[in-house]
Structures are given as structure tokens and as C-alpha cells.
Scaffold this motif. Structure first.
Motif, PDB file in Angstrom:
ATOM      1  N   PHE A 150      11.022   1.145   4.740  1.00 30.09           N
ATOM      2  CA  PHE A 150      10.517  -0.029   5.256  1.00 30.09           C
ATOM      3  C   PHE A 150      10.795   0.020   6.866  1.00 30.09           C
ATOM      4  O   PHE A 150       9.741  -0.394   7.391  1.00 30.09           O
ATOM      5  N   MET A 151      12.004   0.136   7.204  1.00 32.63           N
ATOM      6  CA  MET A 151      12.536   0.107   8.563  1.00 32.63           C
ATOM      7  C   MET A 151      11.684   0.964   9.373  1.00 32.63           C
ATOM      8  O   MET A 151      11.432   0.768  10.584  1.00 32.63           O
ATOM      9  N   LYS A 152      11.611   2.193   8.964  1.00 32.01           N
ATOM     10  CA  LYS A 152      10.932   3.145   9.981  1.00 32.01           C
ATOM     11  C   LYS A 152       9.655   2.889  10.071  1.00 32.01           C
ATOM     12  O   LYS A 152       9.113   2.992  11.328  1.00 32.01           O
ATOM     13  N   GLU A 153       8.710   2.398   8.962  1.00 31.48           N
ATOM     14  CA  GLU A 153       7.485   1.820   9.377  1.00 31.48           C
ATOM     15  C   GLU A 153       7.576   0.636  10.319  1.00 31.48           C
ATOM     16  O   GLU A 153       6.654   0.789  11.377  1.00 31.48           O
ATOM     17  N   LEU A 154       8.468  -0.237  10.448  1.00 32.22           N
ATOM     18  CA  LEU A 154       8.698  -1.291  11.339  1.00 32.22           C
ATOM     19  C   LEU A 154       8.788  -0.554  12.792  1.00 32.22           C
ATOM     20  O   LEU A 154       8.267  -1.168  13.728  1.00 32.22           O
ATOM     21  N   GLN A 155       9.758   0.250  12.669  1.00 33.84           N
ATOM     22  CA  GLN A 155      10.247   0.693  14.075  1.00 33.84           C
ATOM     23  C   GLN A 155       8.877   1.648  14.797  1.00 33.84           C
ATOM     24  O   GLN A 155       8.595   1.517  15.893  1.00 33.84           O
ATOM     25  N   TYR A 187       0.911  -1.279  -0.002  1.00 32.32           N
ATOM     26  CA  TYR A 187       0.061  -0.098  -0.053  1.00 32.32           C
ATOM     27  C   TYR A 187       0.837   1.275   0.138  1.00 32.32           C
ATOM     28  O   TYR A 187       0.546   2.269  -0.621  1.00 32.32           O
ATOM     29  N   ARG A 188       1.833   1.297   0.989  1.00 37.32           N
ATOM     30  CA  ARG A 188       2.591   2.511   0.927  1.00 37.32           C
ATOM     31  C   ARG A 188       3.525   2.585  -0.064  1.00 37.32           C
ATOM     32  O   ARG A 188       4.465   3.603  -0.174  1.00 37.32           O
ATOM     33  N   GLU A 189       3.990   1.530  -0.909  1.00 36.07           N
ATOM     34  CA  GLU A 189       5.067   1.490  -2.068  1.00 36.07           C
ATOM     35  C   GLU A 189       6.270   1.862  -1.572  1.00 36.07           C
ATOM     36  O   GLU A 189       6.877   2.841  -1.838  1.00 36.07           O
ATOM     37  N   PHE A 190       6.811   1.109  -0.647  1.00 36.35           N
ATOM     38  CA  PHE A 190       8.135   1.628   0.093  1.00 36.35           C
ATOM     39  C   PHE A 190       9.173   1.618  -0.913  1.00 36.35           C
ATOM     40  O   PHE A 190       9.207   0.646  -1.852  1.00 36.35           O
ATOM     41  N   SER A 191       9.886   3.013  -1.059  1.00 30.44           N
ATOM     42  CA  SER A 191      10.775   2.871  -2.066  1.00 30.44           C
ATOM     43  C   SER A 191      12.196   2.288  -1.783  1.00 30.44           C
ATOM     44  O   SER A 191      13.018   2.329  -2.651  1.00 30.44           O
ATOM     45  N   ASP A 192      12.522   2.251  -0.657  1.00 29.91           N
ATOM     46  CA  ASP A 192      13.747   1.596  -0.234  1.00 29.91           C
ATOM     47  C   ASP A 192      13.745   1.007   1.021  1.00 29.91           C
ATOM     48  O   ASP A 192      12.694   1.003   1.943  1.00 29.91           O
ATOM     49  N   VAL A 193      14.645   0.256   1.550  1.00 30.99           N
ATOM     50  CA  VAL A 193      14.824  -0.387   2.797  1.00 30.99           C
ATOM     51  C   VAL A 193      14.530   0.416   4.138  1.00 30.99           C
ATOM     52  O   VAL A 193      13.905   0.251   5.245  1.00 30.99           O
ATOM     53  N   ASP A 194      15.142   1.895   4.043  1.00 31.71           N
ATOM     54  CA  ASP A 194      15.119   2.771   5.034  1.00 31.71           C
ATOM     55  C   ASP A 194      13.559   3.239   5.473  1.00 31.71           C
ATOM     56  O   ASP A 194      13.413   3.322   6.442  1.00 31.71           O
TER      57      ASP A 194
END
Length: 156
Positions: free
Chosen positions: A140-145, A131-138
């Protein structure tokens, strides 16, 4: 309502009760002309909800599409179909209770994420990643955090 037997328009209601799904009312009627009985179903007419997609095109809201997306996110997770149906009921209630008859996919996605957050963390992250179309690992990691911070905060 025309009698299916003689075509007369005058009938009386003999019995009324909710239909199986609770969304309709089943009525037994008797024609005043020929005295034959027949059944009708009464349904509340709703204005279709239109979804504004990211490319600005519009299409009618389809519960099944939302269910499919949530099912994909919950694949191989201990989440029952009943739980997903309840989540979609909650989402639909929010959509239909708003006065907007055109809603964005962004709004629907946020409502779905809020429901998934309370159901299953892995499904939430899966849905968010698409849904959020993460553009990079950072990102994605921010969402997890953020998810972990909300899970461990004492105010919940």
C-alpha cells in the motif's frame, strides 16, 4: 417497418432528427396505404462487450457497475457525478474502440485507475486498495509513494 395502424409495410420518412440522447435517430413516417403518421427510433446495433472476471467467468459489460465502483471510491470527496460520467465515457470509448469484444476486469480496472488519477488522489488510492488487493501495508505504501513521485516529477 409495419404501419401500427393498418399493418402495411410501405412508408416514407417525413422528418429525421437526433433523439434527446444523441444515440438514436427519431423518424416521423407516413404510411403510404392509410396516410397515417407514426414515429420510429433507429439505434445502432452493437455487439455486447463481455467481461472476463478473475475466476474466468464471463458476463456482459455493465456501465452501472463501473459507475458504482467509482462512486464508492469518490464517496465524501468533491467529485461530481458529471465528472464520473465523463470518466466512464472515456473508459467506454477505449473499450469499444478496441477490436476485442472480450476484456478482462484487470484492463477495466487499469483504465479506471488512470481516470481517477486525474480526478482525485484519495479516490485513486481507495479504488487501488480494493482493485489491487494490497496484501500488506508495504505494498500500500509503495503505491502511495509511486503516486507522490508522479505528482512531484517535473516532466508532467
Amino acid at each position: 417497418m409495419r404501419c401500427p395502424y393498418c399493418g402495411d409495410t410501405e412508408s416514407k420518412v417525413i422528418d429525421s432528427r437526433p433523439a434527446d440522447d444523441g444515440e438514436r435517430i427519431r423518424r416521423r413516417r407516413e404510411c403510404l396505404a392509410c396516410q397515417k403518421r407514426f414515429t420510429t427510433y433507429e439505434v445502432v446495433e452493437t455487439v455486447p462487450l463481455m467481461v472476463i472476471k478473475k475466476d474466468a467467468s464471463r458476463e456482459p459489460f455493465h456501465r452501472e457497475k463501473l459507475l458504482n465502483g467509482l462512486m464508492r471510491a469518490c464517496e465524501k470527496r468533491p467529485v461530481s457525478l458529471e465528472t464520473l460520467e465523463t470518466a466512464i465515457d472515456n473508459i467506454e470509448q477505449k473499450l469499444f474502440s478496441s477490436y476485442d469484444k472480450e476484456i478482462t476486469t484487470t484492463y477495466i480496472g487499469e483504465l479506471a485507475l488512470n481516470e481517477l488519477k486525474n480526478i482525485d488522489d484519495v479516490a485513486y488510492v481507495r479504488f487501488a486498495s480494493v482493485y489491487r488487493e494490497f496484501s500488506d501495508v508495504d505494498s500500500f505504501m509503495k503505491e502511495l509513494q509511486d503516486l507522490l513521485a508522479k505528482r512531484t516529477s517535473p516532466d508532467e
